[in-house]
Design a protein around this motif. Sequence first.
Motif, PDB file in Angstrom:
ATOM      1  N   ALA A   1     102.103  29.605 -40.612  1.00  0.00           N
ATOM      2  CA  ALA A   1     101.872  30.387 -39.211  1.00  0.00           C
ATOM      3  C   ALA A   1     102.119  29.337 -38.198  1.00  0.00           C
ATOM      4  N   SER A   2     101.589  28.051 -38.472  1.00  0.00           N
ATOM      5  CA  SER A   2     101.620  26.990 -37.494  1.00  0.00           C
ATOM      6  C   SER A   2     101.970  25.638 -38.019  1.00  0.00           C
ATOM      7  N   ALA A   3     102.459  24.773 -37.238  1.00  0.00           N
ATOM      8  CA  ALA A   3     102.943  23.411 -37.694  1.00  0.00           C
ATOM      9  C   ALA A   3     101.975  22.496 -37.336  1.00  0.00           C
ATOM     10  N   ALA A   4     100.976  22.895 -36.568  1.00  0.00           N
ATOM     11  CA  ALA A   4     100.173  21.750 -35.895  1.00  0.00           C
ATOM     12  C   ALA A   4      99.493  20.784 -36.738  1.00  0.00           C
ATOM     13  N   GLY A   5      99.482  19.494 -36.543  1.00  0.00           N
ATOM     14  CA  GLY A   5      98.761  18.623 -37.702  1.00  0.00           C
ATOM     15  C   GLY A   5      99.356  18.716 -38.873  1.00  0.00           C
ATOM     16  N   ARG A   6     100.611  19.298 -39.338  1.00  0.00           N
ATOM     17  CA  ARG A   6     101.268  19.432 -40.561  1.00  0.00           C
ATOM     18  C   ARG A   6     102.516  18.620 -40.758  1.00  0.00           C
ATOM     19  N   THR A   7     102.571  18.248 -42.016  1.00  0.00           N
ATOM     20  CA  THR A   7     103.933  17.626 -42.353  1.00  0.00           C
ATOM     21  C   THR A   7     104.953  19.130 -42.780  1.00  0.00           C
ATOM     22  N   VAL A   8     105.854  19.233 -42.095  1.00  0.00           N
ATOM     23  CA  VAL A   8     106.536  20.477 -42.234  1.00  0.00           C
ATOM     24  C   VAL A   8     107.777  20.058 -43.191  1.00  0.00           C
ATOM     25  N   LEU A   9     107.919  20.838 -44.326  1.00  0.00           N
ATOM     26  CA  LEU A   9     109.169  20.753 -45.087  1.00  0.00           C
ATOM     27  C   LEU A   9     110.075  21.739 -44.849  1.00  0.00           C
ATOM     28  N   MET A  10     111.251  21.417 -44.295  1.00  0.00           N
ATOM     29  CA  MET A  10     112.307  22.470 -43.754  1.00  0.00           C
ATOM     30  C   MET A  10     113.421  22.439 -44.781  1.00  0.00           C
ATOM     31  N   HIS A  11     113.253  23.589 -45.240  1.00  0.00           N
ATOM     32  CA  HIS A  11     114.332  23.862 -46.141  1.00  0.00           C
ATOM     33  C   HIS A  11     115.630  24.447 -45.800  1.00  0.00           C
TER      34      HIS A  11
END
Length: 524
Positions: A190-200
């Motif tokens: 739901a949110s990317a804030a403060g997170r490492t985003v894995l972009m498939h």
Amino acid sequence: MRDENGRTDGESGEGRLRRRHFLEAAAAGAAGIAIGVAVGCDGHPGKRPGTAHGVGADLAAERARPGSPDWRIRSTGPPDAVEGYADRVSVRPDEEFGLYVSTTAPAFRVLAYRVGWYGGAQARLVWRSERVAGRRQGHPRLLPGTRTVRADWQRSLAVRTTGWPPGAYLLRLDADSGHQRYVPLIVRSASAAGRTVLMHAVATWQAYNLWGGYNLYQGENGGYPARSLAVSFDRPYDEEGAGKFLVYERAVVVLAERLGLPLAYTTGLDVHRDPAALHRATAAISLGHDEYWTPQQRDHVTRARDTGTNLAFLGANACFRRIRPEPGPSGALRTVACYKTAYQDDPSFARHRALPTHDFRQPPAADPESSLTGVFYEGYPTDAPYVVHRADHWLFAGTGVRSGASFDHLVGVEYDRVTPEAPTPRPLEILAHSPLVCAGRHSHADSAYYTVPSGAGVFSSGTMRWVEALMAGTGDDGRAHGMDTRARAFVTRTTENLLHAFAEGPAARSRPLPRHNVPEVYGT
């Protein structure tokens, strides 16, 4: 990447590779890009096992659950034994998607496995369907003009993802016959804030998908001129159903989950669709083969970098092809258009002056990928040692390497290099500088690192085998390319350093700044 004769990058085994030639480069001329740099070397109700997991629950609790070691496919059987596709590439928890399945068996079940660490099991069974009546669905439909293959099957069941934590999922279709196939699905955060985003890289998955005899590289006769100009998500993936994910993405998911990082999951098409998809993310990770991007995705990733989100490109050949998503019968963003050398035949380009769907670096509208990645895709195929150039860089801490240390076969099968003539951020530090030969031409592959005023750091590995090296010597994927456990240990520790640093926030605030050494390495 695949050449324009449709020869594979080795997704089914690099031994099947054959030397390719860039026909589109020839068509564009020797210059390759506007700046004159050569292109390169020539529903049914279901049962959810275990305790229900709330949508907002901490992933730490999910990681503590026992895994399901039996998630792997045991038998694919004949091509028509069982196969299927979903009508969404990604969903949020508690959303519904449809599954479209064809099988020669009287019935099948669906088992949804979330990929992660789980004490080394690498997946957990999150949901299981009831037994569903099977049927053999119709032959593929080939759309004239774009030569797009669509299955256009009837929906077999609807699935609601209630209690499914965000993550990368393999839906395994288990036919009564004992044969199995995967359908990949991302349950996005739901949110990317403060997170490492894995972009498939779902657009790249589809570009190479040869189900029905066509993809963006070849037609049913195997030739480039008969290729699809647009490919559809409304069809199964070929072979076991999730090859690109398993080879180029799974190992990073497993590692990131093992490290216990705050993670978020999304796809390149979701980043295209939603300008806020990366808002306040600590990092965005492009995985092992992420070739096909929309200009909107690129703009949104660049904006994230410029507001403090670290970026990592763990493969080679990233952000290389410009695409345009189009709708399909099951909804929006279900078709990937990429006309390549035939971009002038694209009605959207010819009539509406839309951006051409070809290589980002090619005119018109040339915008080489190196301005974002720091490196420039150069060639295929190659096989060479990875040679460390700046052993004292913080990324290599704890690896024990010295400058000049090498790791056999880690560079391949495609590679990137720093190309001073191309648009390249500065200061930029070359961390590895690996001599190679590609189709008789001597060159180098480079790993590189740079930062921007927002403090964001950007790392590019320069080799497509980086993610595969995380599995080298384990026998887990069967495609080590000769890489050994020493290479695995080096890449694993370096990737751990990268992920930990990038999870802390803009890397320039906590790690040494890059030391610009391009003139030292390339004499310019």
